[in-house]
Write a protein that holds these residues in place. Structure first.
Motif, PDB file in Angstrom:
ATOM      1  N   PHE A 113      26.462  81.700 -14.290  1.00 56.11           N
ATOM      2  CA  PHE A 113      24.700  80.833 -14.406  1.00 56.11           C
ATOM      3  C   PHE A 113      23.849  81.301 -12.787  1.00 56.11           C
ATOM      4  O   PHE A 113      24.314  81.680 -11.999  1.00 56.11           O
ATOM      5  N   THR A 114      22.721  81.111 -13.421  1.00 60.16           N
ATOM      6  CA  THR A 114      21.202  80.972 -12.354  1.00 60.16           C
ATOM      7  C   THR A 114      20.907  79.644 -12.714  1.00 60.16           C
ATOM      8  O   THR A 114      20.547  79.290 -14.158  1.00 60.16           O
ATOM      9  N   ALA A 115      20.807  78.729 -11.552  1.00 60.96           N
ATOM     10  CA  ALA A 115      19.852  77.754 -11.419  1.00 60.96           C
ATOM     11  C   ALA A 115      18.683  77.827 -10.811  1.00 60.96           C
ATOM     12  O   ALA A 115      18.149  78.105  -9.558  1.00 60.96           O
ATOM     13  N   TYR A 116      16.822  77.850 -11.937  1.00 58.46           N
ATOM     14  CA  TYR A 116      16.497  77.683 -11.733  1.00 58.46           C
ATOM     15  C   TYR A 116      15.534  76.517 -11.111  1.00 58.46           C
ATOM     16  O   TYR A 116      15.666  75.692 -11.960  1.00 58.46           O
ATOM     17  N   ARG A 117      14.152  76.256 -10.077  1.00 54.06           N
ATOM     18  CA  ARG A 117      14.636  75.132 -10.041  1.00 54.06           C
ATOM     19  C   ARG A 117      12.499  75.057 -10.003  1.00 54.06           C
ATOM     20  O   ARG A 117      11.679  75.890  -8.752  1.00 54.06           O
ATOM     21  N   LYS A 118      11.554  73.854  -9.798  1.00 53.82           N
ATOM     22  CA  LYS A 118      10.116  73.625  -9.863  1.00 53.82           C
ATOM     23  C   LYS A 118       9.566  72.342  -9.086  1.00 53.82           C
ATOM     24  O   LYS A 118      10.782  71.856  -9.695  1.00 53.82           O
ATOM     25  N   THR A 119       9.242  72.638  -8.867  1.00 51.61           N
ATOM     26  CA  THR A 119       8.411  70.903  -8.626  1.00 51.61           C
ATOM     27  C   THR A 119       8.718  69.806  -9.710  1.00 51.61           C
ATOM     28  O   THR A 119       8.248  70.350 -10.648  1.00 51.61           O
ATOM     29  N   ALA A 120       9.160  68.472  -9.642  1.00 53.22           N
ATOM     30  CA  ALA A 120       9.418  68.058 -10.999  1.00 53.22           C
ATOM     31  C   ALA A 120       8.297  67.527 -11.086  1.00 53.22           C
ATOM     32  O   ALA A 120       7.270  67.175 -10.580  1.00 53.22           O
ATOM     33  N   GLY A 121       7.953  67.521 -12.474  1.00 50.60           N
ATOM     34  CA  GLY A 121       6.560  67.035 -13.093  1.00 50.60           C
ATOM     35  C   GLY A 121       5.833  67.775 -13.072  1.00 50.60           C
ATOM     36  O   GLY A 121       4.740  68.139 -14.198  1.00 50.60           O
ATOM     37  N   SER A 122       5.059  69.403 -12.228  1.00 49.89           N
ATOM     38  CA  SER A 122       4.079  69.727 -12.623  1.00 49.89           C
ATOM     39  C   SER A 122       4.669  70.721 -13.231  1.00 49.89           C
ATOM     40  O   SER A 122       5.572  71.478 -14.349  1.00 49.89           O
ATOM     41  N   THR A 123       2.919  70.968 -13.986  1.00 51.15           N
ATOM     42  CA  THR A 123       2.336  71.943 -15.287  1.00 51.15           C
ATOM     43  C   THR A 123       2.127  73.170 -14.594  1.00 51.15           C
ATOM     44  O   THR A 123       2.256  74.225 -15.653  1.00 51.15           O
ATOM     45  N   THR A 124       2.248  73.796 -13.199  1.00 50.95           N
ATOM     46  CA  THR A 124       2.322  75.188 -13.326  1.00 50.95           C
ATOM     47  C   THR A 124       2.758  75.410 -11.742  1.00 50.95           C
ATOM     48  O   THR A 124       2.370  76.753 -11.500  1.00 50.95           O
ATOM     49  N   ALA A 125       3.541  74.609 -11.179  1.00 51.14           N
ATOM     50  CA  ALA A 125       4.844  74.970 -10.096  1.00 51.14           C
ATOM     51  C   ALA A 125       5.059  76.237 -11.266  1.00 51.14           C
ATOM     52  O   ALA A 125       6.128  76.705 -12.349  1.00 51.14           O
ATOM     53  N   ALA A 126       6.278  77.546 -10.350  1.00 48.69           N
ATOM     54  CA  ALA A 126       6.207  78.516 -10.925  1.00 48.69           C
ATOM     55  C   ALA A 126       7.705  77.779 -10.543  1.00 48.69           C
ATOM     56  O   ALA A 126       8.351  76.932 -10.066  1.00 48.69           O
ATOM     57  N   TRP A 127       9.021  78.816 -11.536  1.00 47.10           N
ATOM     58  CA  TRP A 127      10.596  78.237 -11.687  1.00 47.10           C
ATOM     59  C   TRP A 127      10.794  79.037 -10.476  1.00 47.10           C
ATOM     60  O   TRP A 127      10.753  80.715 -10.487  1.00 47.10           O
TER      61      TRP A 127
END
Length: 149
Positions: free
Chosen positions: A92-106
Motif C-alpha cells: 500500500f501507499t497511504a496519502y494524507r492531507k489536513t483533515a477537513g480541508s478541501t484545498t490541501a494536497a495529498w
C-alpha cells in the motif's frame, strides 16, 4: 386559606414557566447529534479491494471492512477513524492531507507490505486524527509491489 398559601399557589405557574424557559435555553445551546457527527478525519479506500479499519484505537481486530472506493464517514457515519489493516499479498501507499480541508494536497505519508496494521502500536499518536487518509493498494507480484488494484 391564608394569604401566604394563596400567593405561593399564584406564583407557582410563573416559577414553572421560568424553569421551563431555562431548560429550553440550555437545550438550545447544546450541540445536536447532527452537529456532533461532523467528521474530524476519515479513511478513504481508493482501491478495488476492501481494507480493515478501526473506528476507535484498540488492540483488537478491526471494526469493519471498508468497501472499495469508500470513506469511513460515508459507509458508517464515523466522525473519525484510527487505523487500517492491509492483508497478505498486497502492499500500500497511504496519502494524507489536513483533515477537513478541501484545498490541501495529498502527500505520501507511509508505504508498506501486508499483512500490516498502520499505525502500529509504536507509531500511533494523537496527530493521526489531524489528517484524512487515502489508501492505494497494489498486488504483490514476485515479491515486489505490482499493479494497482
Amino acid at each position: 386559606m391564608n394569604r401566604k398559601r394563596i400567593l405561593l399557589l399564584e406564583s407557582f405557574p410563573r416559577r414553572l414557566l421560568a424553569l421551563l424557559v431555562a431548560v429550553l435555553a440550555a437545550v438550545a445551546i447544546t450541540p445536536s447529534a447532527a452537529h456532533a457527527a461532523v467528521p474530524n478525519n476519515y479513511i478513504f479506500n481508493n482501491s478495488s479491494v476492501g481494507i480493515g479499519v478501526w473506528h476507535d484505537y484498540h488492540s483488537g481486530t478491526y471494526d469493519g471492512v471498508l468497501s472499495a472506493y469508500s470513506k469511513t464517514k460515508d459507509q458508517w457515519g464515523w466522525d473519525h477513524a484510527s487505523k487500517f489493516y492491509v492483508g497478505s499479498g498486497y502492499c500500500f501507499t497511504a496519502y494524507r492531507k489536513t483533515a477537513g480541508s478541501t484545498t490541501a494536497a495529498w502527500d505520501i505519508a507511509v508505504a508498506g507490505v501486508g499483512p500490516v496494521t498502520y499505525p502500529g502500536a509504536g507509531d500511533y499518536n494523537s496527530s493521526w486524527w489531524n489528517y484524512d487518509w487515502q489508501i492505494h493498494l497494489f498486488r504483490v507480484v514476485n515479491g515486489a509491489c505490482g499493479p494497482r488494484v
